[in-house]
Design a protein around this motif. Sequence first.
Motif, PDB file in Angstrom:
ATOM      1  N   SER A   1      20.030   7.346 -21.749  1.00 17.55           N
ATOM      2  CA  SER A   1      18.780   7.181 -21.135  1.00 17.55           C
ATOM      3  C   SER A   1      18.947   6.869 -19.585  1.00 17.55           C
ATOM      4  CB  SER A   1      18.040   6.062 -21.874  1.00 17.55           C
ATOM      5  OG  SER A   1      18.408   5.095 -21.812  1.00 17.55           O
ATOM      6  N   VAL A   2      17.968   6.823 -19.131  1.00 23.98           N
ATOM      7  CA  VAL A   2      17.633   6.188 -17.431  1.00 23.98           C
ATOM      8  C   VAL A   2      16.758   5.285 -17.754  1.00 23.98           C
ATOM      9  CG1 VAL A   2      18.544   8.149 -16.461  1.00 23.98           C
ATOM     10  CG2 VAL A   2      16.081   8.047 -16.955  1.00 23.98           C
ATOM     11  N   SER A   3      16.888   4.120 -16.815  1.00 21.10           N
ATOM     12  CA  SER A   3      15.741   3.110 -16.590  1.00 21.10           C
ATOM     13  C   SER A   3      15.383   3.207 -15.251  1.00 21.10           C
ATOM     14  CB  SER A   3      16.273   1.933 -16.812  1.00 21.10           C
ATOM     15  OG  SER A   3      16.736   1.617 -18.163  1.00 21.10           O
ATOM     16  N   ILE A   4      14.137   3.372 -15.176  1.00 21.88           N
ATOM     17  CA  ILE A   4      13.409   3.793 -13.877  1.00 21.88           C
ATOM     18  C   ILE A   4      12.172   2.660 -13.357  1.00 21.88           C
ATOM     19  CG2 ILE A   4      12.023   5.438 -12.597  1.00 21.88           C
ATOM     20  CD1 ILE A   4      13.032   7.304 -14.740  1.00 21.88           C
ATOM     21  N   ILE A   5      12.270   2.310 -12.328  1.00 18.89           N
ATOM     22  CA  ILE A   5      11.153   1.625 -11.578  1.00 18.89           C
ATOM     23  C   ILE A   5      10.432   2.773 -10.613  1.00 18.89           C
ATOM     24  CG2 ILE A   5      10.108  -0.101 -10.343  1.00 18.89           C
ATOM     25  CD1 ILE A   5      12.264  -1.812 -11.158  1.00 18.89           C
ATOM     26  N   ASN A   6       8.850   3.180 -10.895  1.00 13.91           N
ATOM     27  CA  ASN A   6       8.328   4.057 -10.105  1.00 13.91           C
ATOM     28  C   ASN A   6       6.957   3.381  -9.584  1.00 13.91           C
ATOM     29  OD1 ASN A   6       7.976   6.660  -8.837  1.00 13.91           O
ATOM     30  ND2 ASN A   6       6.359   6.901 -10.233  1.00 13.91           N
TER      31      ASN A   6
ATOM     32  N   ASN B   1      12.419  14.749 -10.854  1.00 15.58           N
ATOM     33  CA  ASN B   1      11.527  16.067 -10.906  1.00 15.58           C
ATOM     34  C   ASN B   1      10.424  15.782 -12.000  1.00 15.58           C
ATOM     35  OD1 ASN B   1      10.262  18.636 -11.028  1.00 15.58           O
ATOM     36  ND2 ASN B   1      12.281  19.431 -11.815  1.00 15.58           N
ATOM     37  N   ILE B   2      10.876  15.070 -13.262  1.00 18.48           N
ATOM     38  CA  ILE B   2      10.085  14.861 -14.384  1.00 18.48           C
ATOM     39  C   ILE B   2       8.719  13.946 -14.123  1.00 18.48           C
ATOM     40  CG2 ILE B   2      10.007  13.598 -16.410  1.00 18.48           C
ATOM     41  CD1 ILE B   2      12.732  14.917 -17.218  1.00 18.48           C
ATOM     42  N   THR B   3       9.316  12.854 -13.365  1.00 18.60           N
ATOM     43  CA  THR B   3       8.311  11.874 -12.909  1.00 18.60           C
ATOM     44  C   THR B   3       7.531  12.420 -12.172  1.00 18.60           C
ATOM     45  OG1 THR B   3      10.178  10.046 -13.142  1.00 18.60           O
ATOM     46  CG2 THR B   3       8.236   9.281 -11.826  1.00 18.60           C
ATOM     47  N   SER B   4       7.721  13.201 -11.139  1.00 21.75           N
ATOM     48  CA  SER B   4       6.808  13.794 -10.177  1.00 21.75           C
ATOM     49  C   SER B   4       5.791  14.690 -10.988  1.00 21.75           C
ATOM     50  CB  SER B   4       7.385  14.687  -9.086  1.00 21.75           C
ATOM     51  OG  SER B   4       8.088  15.792  -9.683  1.00 21.75           O
ATOM     52  N   GLN B   5       6.118  15.018 -12.069  1.00 19.77           N
ATOM     53  CA  GLN B   5       5.308  16.150 -12.860  1.00 19.77           C
ATOM     54  C   GLN B   5       4.270  15.480 -13.740  1.00 19.77           C
ATOM     55  OE1 GLN B   5       6.735  19.921 -14.476  1.00 19.77           O
ATOM     56  NE2 GLN B   5       8.752  19.592 -13.563  1.00 19.77           N
ATOM     57  N   ILE B   6       4.421  14.256 -13.950  1.00 23.74           N
ATOM     58  CA  ILE B   6       3.449  13.415 -14.834  1.00 23.74           C
ATOM     59  C   ILE B   6       2.932  12.419 -14.045  1.00 23.74           C
ATOM     60  CG2 ILE B   6       3.261  12.257 -16.885  1.00 23.74           C
ATOM     61  CD1 ILE B   6       5.532  13.961 -18.183  1.00 23.74           C
TER      62      ILE B   6
ATOM     63  N   GLY C   1       0.859   9.039 -12.969  1.00 26.41           N
ATOM     64  CA  GLY C   1       0.478   7.792 -13.741  1.00 26.41           C
ATOM     65  C   GLY C   1       1.724   7.165 -14.271  1.00 26.41           C
ATOM     66  N   LEU C   2       3.035   7.579 -14.242  1.00 26.61           N
ATOM     67  CA  LEU C   2       4.205   6.967 -14.725  1.00 26.61           C
ATOM     68  C   LEU C   2       4.616   5.995 -13.637  1.00 26.61           C
ATOM     69  CD1 LEU C   2       6.339   9.889 -16.384  1.00 26.61           C
ATOM     70  CD2 LEU C   2       5.301   7.969 -17.410  1.00 26.61           C
ATOM     71  N   TYR C   3       4.324   4.625 -13.985  1.00 23.45           N
ATOM     72  CA  TYR C   3       4.521   3.489 -13.008  1.00 23.45           C
ATOM     73  C   TYR C   3       5.141   2.657 -13.598  1.00 23.45           C
ATOM     74  CZ  TYR C   3       1.171   5.925  -9.985  1.00 23.45           C
ATOM     75  OH  TYR C   3       0.364   7.157  -9.381  1.00 23.45           O
ATOM     76  N   GLY C   4       5.538   1.464 -12.946  1.00 25.59           N
ATOM     77  CA  GLY C   4       6.248   0.251 -13.262  1.00 25.59           C
ATOM     78  C   GLY C   4       7.676   0.806 -13.842  1.00 25.59           C
TER      79      GLY C   4
ATOM     80  N   ILE D   1      10.009  11.025 -22.939  1.00 24.68           N
ATOM     81  CA  ILE D   1       9.701   9.963 -21.978  1.00 24.68           C
ATOM     82  C   ILE D   1       9.069   8.813 -22.689  1.00 24.68           C
ATOM     83  CG2 ILE D   1       8.429   9.269 -19.736  1.00 24.68           C
ATOM     84  CD1 ILE D   1       8.187  12.435 -19.484  1.00 24.68           C
ATOM     85  N   ASN D   2       9.621   7.797 -22.362  1.00 23.65           N
ATOM     86  CA  ASN D   2       9.207   6.427 -23.145  1.00 23.65           C
ATOM     87  C   ASN D   2       8.231   5.683 -21.731  1.00 23.65           C
ATOM     88  OD1 ASN D   2      10.256   6.270 -25.931  1.00 23.65           O
ATOM     89  ND2 ASN D   2      12.062   6.345 -24.823  1.00 23.65           N
ATOM     90  N   SER D   3       7.173   5.806 -21.870  1.00 24.04           N
ATOM     91  CA  SER D   3       6.182   5.525 -20.700  1.00 24.04           C
ATOM     92  C   SER D   3       6.001   3.826 -20.670  1.00 24.04           C
ATOM     93  CB  SER D   3       4.877   6.263 -20.546  1.00 24.04           C
ATOM     94  OG  SER D   3       4.147   6.245 -21.712  1.00 24.04           O
ATOM     95  N   ARG D   4       6.812   3.089 -20.987  1.00 24.56           N
ATOM     96  CA  ARG D   4       6.758   1.852 -21.296  1.00 24.56           C
ATOM     97  C   ARG D   4       8.161   1.278 -21.008  1.00 24.56           C
ATOM     98  NH1 ARG D   4       9.587   1.762 -25.854  1.00 24.56           N
ATOM     99  NH2 ARG D   4       9.261   3.635 -26.897  1.00 24.56           N
TER     100      ARG D   4
END
Length: 332
Positions: free
Chosen positions: A207-212, A257-262, A264-267, A285-288
């Motif tokens: 998995s990847v851990s992201i801050i956006n 690329n995934i994040t740019s297509q959906i 409201g994926l923040y934090g 995607i786990n949006s949390r």
Amino acid sequence: MHLLVFEYSSIYYDNTLLSEGFNMLKSILNDLAEDDNINVDYLLNSKLSIGINKFNCITVDNNLISWLKCNSYMYDYCIFIAPEDDYIQYNISKILEENDVKIIGSTSHASYICTSKIRTYENLKDIKKIPTYKIDLNSNDDLNYEKIGEFISKYHTCIIKPDNMTSSDYIYKIHSIDELIIKLEIYEKNNIKTILLQEYIDGKSCSVSIINTHTYFNVICINSQEIIDENNKILYHGCKTPIDHPLKNEIIKISKNITSQISGLYGFFGIDYIIKDNMVYLVEINSRFTTPFIVLSDIASENLTCSIIDGVLNDNLNQINLENNSGTFTKN
């Protein structure tokens, strides 16, 4: 700044998710305890205790939605963790947004898309996805056993799982129509109506851990996932973070690329993949907040929760340095 914090399983005392959820809640509150400028209330089941006297603990046993409808308007911001199951995360997001509470995390729009794995797939272009056949137990039209049999015959080994559940419960490996029918009976008994039949990719899970934020995107790290096969039942057992990966740059590119297509994926959020023969397949995607946060909050050089808050509210993203440390979390 009046901040509300809660985690769903720590209110409903859900043993399936409690190990990860309660520890994520503790990690967030421990981070927040280092900032004297934030006024924090957190929600908790009366059977549990965090032990952070600095904050106000509010006991909410099994009536979270009604409590939020009556009280969430008193808060400026909210950090919460909730499962995608039955639109729980989405419904909570909607209540907070309707009461003008700023969510330190994904919007209800992003939550709605990520609530369903198949809906997530349908909203993404040019992303490598696992071959999937959707089975809707509410509709006899979808129970075409000839087509289902062709799908299983094509891939030989398949995974069958619910479309919209957070926990790794009810994920099975199957090899025939007969095995599928047995699993469908389990889903029926547990009121699980939308099921995904997928090719079994015999690869490595990560998995990847992201801050956006609105402007900045940062993959903090790549995490391994320990997946256990117990008599053809697939279970998530824990993670190690961070790990080095030979496809790091490709994984980051795909994640952006995934994040740019959906929208409201923040934090802080996570994306799960399976990698085989240098091919990166999207799982979900786990949006949390996700499990690796527990480890990352301990090893990060900066206060991770406060960095996330600063990023979402001020569109500012600090560099997160993990100082060559790593850690593991085992589901217990």
